[in-house]
Design an enzyme around this catalytic site. Sequence first.
Site, PDB file in Angstrom:
ATOM      1  N   TYR A   1     -81.013 -19.314  -9.399  1.00 55.53           N
ATOM      2  CA  TYR A   1     -79.615 -19.291  -8.969  1.00 55.53           C
ATOM      3  C   TYR A   1     -79.147 -20.688  -8.589  1.00 55.53           C
ATOM      4  CZ  TYR A   1     -75.566 -18.593  -5.959  1.00 55.53           C
ATOM      5  OH  TYR A   1     -74.317 -18.692  -5.383  1.00 55.53           O
TER       6      TYR A   1
ATOM      7  N   ARG B   1     -79.632 -20.889   8.774  1.00 55.38           N
ATOM      8  CA  ARG B   1     -78.582 -21.110   7.790  1.00 55.38           C
ATOM      9  C   ARG B   1     -77.287 -21.491   8.513  1.00 55.38           C
ATOM     10  NH1 ARG B   1     -82.694 -20.557   5.490  1.00 55.38           N
ATOM     11  NH2 ARG B   1     -83.186 -19.294   3.659  1.00 55.38           N
TER      12      ARG B   1
ATOM     13  N   ALA C   1     -66.612 -17.034 -10.975  1.00 50.40           N
ATOM     14  CA  ALA C   1     -67.457 -16.065 -11.675  1.00 50.40           C
ATOM     15  C   ALA C   1     -68.895 -16.554 -11.792  1.00 50.40           C
ATOM     16  CB  ALA C   1     -66.892 -15.780 -13.061  1.00 50.40           C
TER      17      ALA C   1
ATOM     18  N   PHE D   1     -65.681 -10.867  -3.260  1.00 56.28           N
ATOM     19  CA  PHE D   1     -65.404 -11.157  -1.862  1.00 56.28           C
ATOM     20  C   PHE D   1     -64.566 -12.416  -1.656  1.00 56.28           C
ATOM     21  CE2 PHE D   1     -67.447 -13.106   2.095  1.00 56.28           C
ATOM     22  CZ  PHE D   1     -66.505 -12.556   2.954  1.00 56.28           C
ATOM     23  N   ILE D   2     -65.074 -13.559  -2.077  1.00 53.86           N
ATOM     24  CA  ILE D   2     -64.338 -14.799  -1.847  1.00 53.86           C
ATOM     25  C   ILE D   2     -63.071 -14.824  -2.698  1.00 53.86           C
ATOM     26  CG2 ILE D   2     -64.419 -17.312  -1.926  1.00 53.86           C
ATOM     27  CD1 ILE D   2     -67.426 -17.191  -1.548  1.00 53.86           C
TER      28      ILE D   2
END
Length: 383
Positions: A194, A262, A89, A17-18
């Site tokens: 993450y 958020r 990535a 996406f980005i």
Amino acid sequence: MKQYTMSKILITGGAVFIGSNMVLYIKKKGYEITLLDNLSEQIHGSDPENNSPLYNSIKDKVHFIKGSVTSVEDWNKAIDDKEIIIHYAAETGTGQSMYQIKKYTDVNVGGTAIMLDILANNKTKVKKVVVASSRSIYGEGKYLTAKGETVYPDHRLPVYMDAGKFEVTYPGIEDALQLVATDEHSKIHPSSVYGITKYNQEQMVMTVCPSIGIAPVAFRYQNVYGPGQSLSNPYTGILSIFSTLIKNNKPINIFEDGKESRDFVYIDDVVKATALGIEKEDANGEIFNVGTGVAVTVSEVASLLVELYGIEVPLQVTGNYRLGDIRHNYADTTKIEKLLSFKPSFDFKTGLKRFTNWVNSQQIQQSKYEDSIYEMKSKGLLK
């Protein structure tokens, strides 16, 4: 404010996406672009070379290398004569990272280590590395006490959330805390694997690159959204998840009490900020938040989506919660405004209108949300 004139860029993870939006933006500026991407099925589907809209939107604009950042051979082919690396990535997804720990660590940390190893031990033309970091590294946001003292609450405990007490607390403070914007000097205390791996990526780049004469830049993206993001990946992006549920006339399960918030930043603003980091020498050696500086609650998100799509579905505030999720976080954007003269162009409602217009032009995706919920419950991560 000095600018670079380098032209050869490698974008890792550039077909997602980005990355794909970054390609479309900087291609207009005359850059020669190489992409390294494994075309993950979770993002691109089972036949990405033919059916991935993201990949097909950029494949004729770049030199594409299908490969993995966990492969030394693929890195060597990709780096070659490049002058700038944009390192996107990564495996993404807070919940999934809590039970695919090795995979997230191998790709996010190991892949970055291979890149830096090559740069540190070989003569290359690379002059700048831009790494995509994340707001997830902060964990819970920044707060003020009634006395004006700054505090950073620890991760919330299941015993409190089971009782419906979702707001953060701080030891010895009985009064309610006041949420404030998180600046780049705020405490780093990620609450997911993450988040840990993203901080490792960031700090490895910011530590190693200056020692070998390469300028590092890190961007801590808030919640990025916009046309082109995956509508079929149930592990990332509540806008996509909620949109797919609405389009399938299914109820939306709003976790906690719906007041968790958020900072949502539109994709066009993200790529413009990143391009400034590539081109401006003032960005060298710096870490920047990229957001809007505005907190939006999950309930507000769901209500706005229902309104914009014109499809009424039940909004069920269930009290469910996911281990590793934070309560609140939004960005202090003072630094990026001061050093790079960057201000976001899109407020949330304007950006969301553009996003829903795009979704309306897409084929309705089958919702995989229920499968992801079952998987998280089976792992003990969803309560």
